[in-house]
Design a protein around this motif. Structure first.
Motif, mmCIF file in Angstrom:
data_model
loop_
_atom_site.group_PDB
_atom_site.id
_atom_site.type_symbol
_atom_site.label_atom_id
_atom_site.label_comp_id
_atom_site.label_asym_id
_atom_site.label_seq_id
_atom_site.Cartn_x
_atom_site.Cartn_y
_atom_site.Cartn_z
ATOM 1 N N PHE B 177 0.844 -1.196 0.000
ATOM 2 C CA PHE B 177 0.000 0.000 0.000
ATOM 3 C C PHE B 177 0.883 1.251 0.000
ATOM 4 O O PHE B 177 0.618 2.214 -0.729
ATOM 5 C CB PHE B 177 -0.913 -0.022 1.226
ATOM 6 C CG PHE B 177 -2.027 0.983 1.182
ATOM 7 C CD1 PHE B 177 -3.124 0.797 0.363
ATOM 8 C CD2 PHE B 177 -1.983 2.119 1.979
ATOM 9 C CE1 PHE B 177 -4.163 1.721 0.331
ATOM 10 C CE2 PHE B 177 -3.013 3.050 1.953
ATOM 11 C CZ PHE B 177 -4.105 2.851 1.129
ATOM 12 N N ALA B 178 1.946 1.210 0.760
ATOM 13 C CA ALA B 178 2.886 2.331 0.772
ATOM 14 C C ALA B 178 3.509 2.510 -0.601
ATOM 15 O O ALA B 178 3.566 3.616 -1.149
ATOM 16 C CB ALA B 178 3.970 2.109 1.825
ATOM 17 N N GLN B 179 3.950 1.424 -1.153
ATOM 18 C CA GLN B 179 4.542 1.462 -2.487
ATOM 19 C C GLN B 179 3.582 2.065 -3.505
ATOM 20 O O GLN B 179 3.955 2.885 -4.333
ATOM 21 C CB GLN B 179 4.911 0.029 -2.876
ATOM 22 C CG GLN B 179 4.606 -0.388 -4.289
ATOM 23 C CD GLN B 179 5.841 -0.315 -5.158
ATOM 24 O OE1 GLN B 179 6.965 -0.210 -4.668
ATOM 25 N NE2 GLN B 179 5.652 -0.346 -6.450
ATOM 26 N N MET B 180 2.326 1.660 -3.397
ATOM 27 C CA MET B 180 1.315 2.116 -4.352
ATOM 28 C C MET B 180 1.176 3.631 -4.356
ATOM 29 O O MET B 180 1.105 4.256 -5.404
ATOM 30 C CB MET B 180 -0.028 1.478 -4.006
ATOM 31 C CG MET B 180 -1.187 1.961 -4.861
ATOM 32 S SD MET B 180 -2.709 1.081 -4.403
ATOM 33 C CE MET B 180 -3.792 1.641 -5.720
ATOM 34 N N TRP B 181 1.170 4.223 -3.160
ATOM 35 C CA TRP B 181 0.878 5.654 -3.086
ATOM 36 C C TRP B 181 2.108 6.527 -2.984
ATOM 37 O O TRP B 181 2.060 7.705 -3.322
ATOM 38 C CB TRP B 181 -0.045 5.935 -1.897
ATOM 39 C CG TRP B 181 -1.367 5.260 -2.042
ATOM 40 C CD1 TRP B 181 -1.823 4.212 -1.303
ATOM 41 C CD2 TRP B 181 -2.409 5.567 -2.981
ATOM 42 N NE1 TRP B 181 -3.077 3.841 -1.728
ATOM 43 C CE2 TRP B 181 -3.464 4.664 -2.752
ATOM 44 C CE3 TRP B 181 -2.550 6.515 -3.997
ATOM 45 C CZ2 TRP B 181 -4.648 4.672 -3.496
ATOM 46 C CZ3 TRP B 181 -3.724 6.527 -4.739
ATOM 47 C CH2 TRP B 181 -4.760 5.614 -4.483
ATOM 48 N N ASP B 184 4.675 4.703 -7.103
ATOM 49 C CA ASP B 184 4.134 4.681 -8.441
ATOM 50 C C ASP B 184 3.339 5.959 -8.657
ATOM 51 O O ASP B 184 2.841 6.549 -7.708
ATOM 52 C CB ASP B 184 3.199 3.477 -8.594
ATOM 53 C CG ASP B 184 3.919 2.180 -8.278
ATOM 54 O OD1 ASP B 184 5.145 2.142 -8.467
ATOM 55 O OD2 ASP B 184 3.270 1.229 -7.825
ATOM 56 N N PRO B 185 3.200 6.364 -9.916
ATOM 57 C CA PRO B 185 2.290 7.477 -10.184
ATOM 58 C C PRO B 185 0.890 7.046 -9.768
ATOM 59 O O PRO B 185 0.483 5.925 -10.038
ATOM 60 C CB PRO B 185 2.393 7.644 -11.697
ATOM 61 C CG PRO B 185 2.991 6.376 -12.216
ATOM 62 C CD PRO B 185 3.802 5.810 -11.115
ATOM 63 N N ALA B 186 0.163 7.915 -9.105
ATOM 64 C CA ALA B 186 -1.179 7.567 -8.623
ATOM 65 C C ALA B 186 -2.071 7.195 -9.797
ATOM 66 O O ALA B 186 -1.990 7.812 -10.864
ATOM 67 C CB ALA B 186 -1.776 8.742 -7.858
#
Lengths: 215, 215
Positions: B177-181, B184-186
């Motif tokens: 979840f941390a990596q996602m936000w 990576d570009p949202a």
DNA sequence: TGTACATCAGTGAACGCGCGTTCACTGATGTAC
DNA sequence: TGTACATCAGTGAACGCGCGTTCACTGATGTAC
């Protein structure tokens, strides 16, 4: 000389069949090699060697490794559509069985297509195109789930966060937990879960996380 | 000619300082480029160009991209040890505040070291060595948490699965979840969470998942 | 303090390895008559 | 059914691009006396 032993489909009888057979062999070989060394570490010649063909043969069928992966994704999508047609799609997430059904669905899908999923993941790290593929795959999943979560709030339970974030958390959890146990070599000394155990664990965690109820 | 303007540290006075300065510039440049194009897509010359040095200069300081990453990891570990020394380490996971403390800790750490974490992740996909680094990083985290979860079972609450699996789920959830936000570009059209919102969401999900209690 | 030589960080053009991709060739299958 | 030519899947050696890595060179800093 080509004695067609009854039922043996090994020897293609005409050109189209031969080409199709080689293409299929390359795909099968690719999935095996991807599973073994990972997509990014795989050379074209690794695939052709695994398939028992010459290097040049590859380009009769695919323009490159990316296009091969596209083909594997298309196969995967096709088989996914089939199983999506399954009835018994439980959608009320206030019922743990509905959560379990979705978790199991995803787990089984991941298990069946592990090498391709892994390849896609790796490709997405390096290529903008495949990153978009992953994103839209996730968006599709999310769209399906939004409705299911409406039941939860309608029943007076509070989601842990706004709907999109709740879905994103579920997705990250399930997807990466599946990846951890179905793809990577299991961490040394850890007892990998059986399929049932994994599905049950995820179901509990997600159901509790979404509803705030015990189960 | 080298007028040392008061306080300005730009111009190194001797060889060691000059070398150290170049090495630092390469590290800073590397983190910037990694964040922009990803570790795997980054060429040595991308880094030297970003740092404003010649290509050959790189090898005065690092044997290759891997060794540079090792250096970044060492820096990260050093700063991690510092903040780990922080007191106020809440350890009773029957208390949501303890869960939140750990979530926030991890979130802030990830945020601060995002480019290096991202690089490590990518390197681990391709290199056995870095895969082991990731694994042992995870194992360290897990060891710390095992004790915290004992409080939960001691209080008569049921974990969602056996301890290791419960921890693995938490880890996958938070880390990705941390990596996602943070990295990576949202996803297009999605409203990214604020730090507080993200921490709160994860805390709720994890606390509920672990204890089966609402919060 | 001054001079002569040694050392070293940095430079960037050139080298060469690895691997993707091509292409002339082979032999088998398809087609025309 | 038989013969001659066309087409095509497959082959693998050779080619060439991209990029990591080297190395002879430069100019500045350090050292000896």
């Amino acid at each position: 000389m080509t004695l067609l032993a009854s039922g043996v489909k090994e020897v293609p009888v005409n050109r189209k069949e031969k080409a199709a057979e080689t293409e299929a062999a390359l795909k099968v070989a690719a999935r095996r090699v991807f599973a073994r060394k990972g997509y990014l570490n795989t050379k074209i010649t690794d695939i052709t060697a695994e398939a028992g063909r010459a290097a040049g043969s590859f380009y009769n069928h695919f323009a490159g490794k990316e296009e091969l992966l596209e083909a594997l994704l298309a196969d995967m999508a096709a088989s996914g559509d089939e199983s999506a047609r399954t009835e018994g799609h439980l959608s009320d997430f206030t019922d743990p069985a509905a959560v379990r059904w979705h978790v199991a669905q995803y787990w089984d899908f991941y298990k069946e297509h592990a090498p391709t999923m892994q390849a896609l993941r790796q490709a997405a790290m390096v290529s903008e195109t495949f990153a978009r593929t992953v994103a839209s795959f996730g968006a599709t999943q999310a769209a399906d789930l939004t409705g299911h979560l409406a039941h939860v709030t309608a029943a007076g339970m509070r989601l842990p966060a706004r709907t999109e974030l709740s879905i994103a958390m579920m997705y990250q959890l399930i997807d990466n937990f599946a990846q951890m146990w179905l793809l990577d070599p299991a961490p040394a000394g850890w007892q990998p879960p059986t399929d049932e155990e994994a599905v049950e664990a995820l179901t509990r965690f997600v159901y509790r996380g979404f509803t705030g109820r015990d189960y």
